[in-house]
Write an enzyme that holds these catalytic residues in place. Structure first.
Site, mmCIF file in Angstrom:
data_model
loop_
_atom_site.group_PDB
_atom_site.id
_atom_site.type_symbol
_atom_site.label_atom_id
_atom_site.label_comp_id
_atom_site.label_asym_id
_atom_site.label_seq_id
_atom_site.Cartn_x
_atom_site.Cartn_y
_atom_site.Cartn_z
ATOM 1 N N SER A 242 41.607 54.897 34.032
ATOM 2 C CA SER A 242 41.878 54.805 35.464
ATOM 3 C C SER A 242 43.238 54.151 35.664
ATOM 4 C CB SER A 242 40.792 54.000 36.164
ATOM 5 O OG SER A 242 41.244 52.682 36.407
ATOM 6 N N LYS A 243 43.896 54.568 36.744
ATOM 7 C CA LYS A 243 45.260 54.059 36.920
ATOM 8 C C LYS A 243 45.276 52.576 37.266
ATOM 9 C CE LYS A 243 45.967 55.616 41.643
ATOM 10 N NZ LYS A 243 46.726 56.461 42.532
ATOM 11 N N ARG A 244 44.163 52.058 37.753
ATOM 12 C CA ARG A 244 44.141 50.634 38.078
ATOM 13 C C ARG A 244 44.009 49.776 36.819
ATOM 14 N NH1 ARG A 244 39.682 50.772 40.075
ATOM 15 N NH2 ARG A 244 39.634 52.978 40.614
#
Ligand code: GLU
Length: 484
Positions: A242-244
């Protein structure tokens, strides 16, 4: 819209712009590209830009640049596009109207509250087909729904085999919203049809859309594409990237100095293995050997350590000239690679102090020691900065021993005369070591930190040979003063 030649396989990559290029997307794109090359087919790039908030023109350029970086080149005859989903809106609506005319779709005027109330009353979640036989015409606020038949939908997937969906679990899904705008599943299928796509190879997260899309394919075209859903990439905790949480942007790896060939090879080993025991294989081998049916069903761990180790291997395979050229953006701050987005890396020294011929002399010792090109400047900055960038902790440690200052002084005296070269320097340090009862490895520490500022770096004597006698002596003197 398309230039299909009968019988030519047509693959596609259909990213929704997000402002960066996900490594999982890069793998999906590569699969499609490799299959197109393998079959002398076509790779269509379609930008799914119908979500207005995702409509920045530079994001499309970012996708094109990222694809070019991994070798999917817009000028290649196998490449077609980019097409834009937003440009095809009239065809999406026209297809929906055809489905209405043929009775495969119907209008419904229930609000979402009414749908919820009915679901609550009946105890069955979702939309119950209330308007199926009400023969409503189009009108403001009315959605167009697909009439899902009873039975099962069987999807033949090249990676997962036969996948069955019970149509009872698929409610009569929406094709056009109340304002007349098309829903993703419709736009996606109509675009694939318009572009004569024959193979849909994409991320596993789209599998739940597939039975609905397959029904639309059948209803609109009487055929279905070859489907293949490739497993997701996960992090060390086996959670979907996930980009987070994770480093997912391809551009970030590029800017850290991963070579595109290493990235391509590494991505291709996620969920697929070239035949034999070796994982590091050239692109021609991948194109020859890759098969969708050999792709693993389970999710694949995107292991950055392994990627870096691949990259180190790829770096060591370069000729010295190729290595120097590949390092150039990190040394000069000027990006020479195909891709030009993002900030060019900046070198830690003033541009005019960089001397390529000096770098060339030390480069062979650096090439064997880095996993990422971005590590190169810190290994050679002592050559291009006016002074060694002293790491105080390393300095204090190296000079903590009683012998450090007198031994370094003895070295200084002897290297100020005589031959200048790595062998001669080593002989001096060895001799001083014997006299002071200190091993060569230990004795190098104060000399290294005095001249390069750090406790690690390329081999010391070769480094000093390149640094030169005057500068070496000057730095040793400064260090002796500092050490008091
Ligand atoms: N636009 C979709 C995405 O970026 C891909 C849809 C597809 O490949 O069918 O996830």
């Amino acid at each position: 819209m398309s230039n299909v030649v009968n019988g030519t396989p047509r693959y596609r990559f259909a990213p929704s712009p997000t402002g960066f290029f996900h490594v999982g997307g890069a793998r999906t794109a590569l699969y499609n590209w490799i299959l197109a090359l393998q079959t002398n087919g076509v790779f269509v790039l379609r930008i799914e830009d119908t979500d207005e908030s995702r409509n920045e023109p530079q994001w499309t350029q970012g996708i094109i640049d990222a694809l070019a970086w991994i070798g999917i080149n817009g000028n290649d005859p196998h490449f077609e596009g980019p097409y834009f989903q937003s440009a095809n809106a009239a065809a999406h609506v026209a297809a929906a109207h055809r489905l209405f005319e043929s009775g495969r779709a119907y209008y419904c005027d229930l609000t979402s509250e009414q749908i919820q109330e009915r679901a609550k009353a009946s105890g069955k979640p979702g939309y119950d087909g209330f308007s199926r036989d009400r023969n409503l015409e189009a009108g403001p606020g009315r959605v167009l729904r697909f009439r899902v038949p009873e039975g099962v939908t069987v999807v033949h997937d090249e990676v997962r085999g036969r996948v069955e969906f019970d149509n009872a679990t698929l409610e009569d899904f929406v094709l056009l919203r109340g304002n007349g705008s098309p829903i993703f599943n419709l736009a996606n299928v109509v675009d694939d049809l318009t572009m004569n796509i024959t193979h849909v190879v994409r991320a596993e997260e789209h599998l739940p859309n597939t039975p609905k899309q397959q029904m639309l394919w059948e209803a609109l075209a009487g055929r279905v594409p070859v489907w293949a859903h490739v497993p997701v990439l996960v992090n060390e905790q086996r959670k979907k990237l996930s980009k987070r949480r994770d480093k997912v942007a391809l551009e970030q790896y590029r800017d850290e100095g991963v070579l595109p060939e290493a990235m391509v090879n590494y991505l291709m080993t996620l969920g697929w293995a070239p035949p034999g025991d070796v994982e590091i294989v050239d692109f021609a081998t991948i194109v020859r050997e890759f098969k969708l049916s050999a792709v693993n069903h389970s999710s694949a761990f995107f292991d950055i350590k392994k990627l870096n180790s691949f990259n180190g291997d790829y770096i060591r395979k370069l000729s010295i000239d190729q290595f120097v050229a590949a390092c150039d953006p990190w040394l000069t701050g000027v990006r020479t690679a195909v891709a030009a987005v993002g900030d060019p890396p900046s070198a830690p020294w003033p541009a005019e102090r960089f001397d390529r011929s000096v770098f060339l002399r030390i480069a062979p010792h650096v090439q064997t020691r880095v996993a990422l090109l971005s590590e190169v400047p810190a290994m050679v900055d002592f050559l291009f900065l006016p002074d060694a960038p002293i790491d105080s902790v390393a300095f204090d440690k190296a000079f903590a021993a009683q012998w450090a200052v007198p031994a370094l002084r003895a070295i200084r005296d002897r290297i100020s005369v005589g031959e200048w070269g790595s062998d001669a320097l080593k002989a001096v340090v060895e001799a001083v070591g014997v006299e002071h009862g200190v091993k060569l490895g230990k004795l190098q520490a104060p000399l290294r930190v005095a001249t390069t500022g750090r406790s690690v770096g390329p081999p010391l004597f070769e480094s000093l040979e390149v640094l030169g006698r005057d500068e070496t002596l000057r730095r040793v003197d400064a260090a002796l003063t500092r050490a008091g």
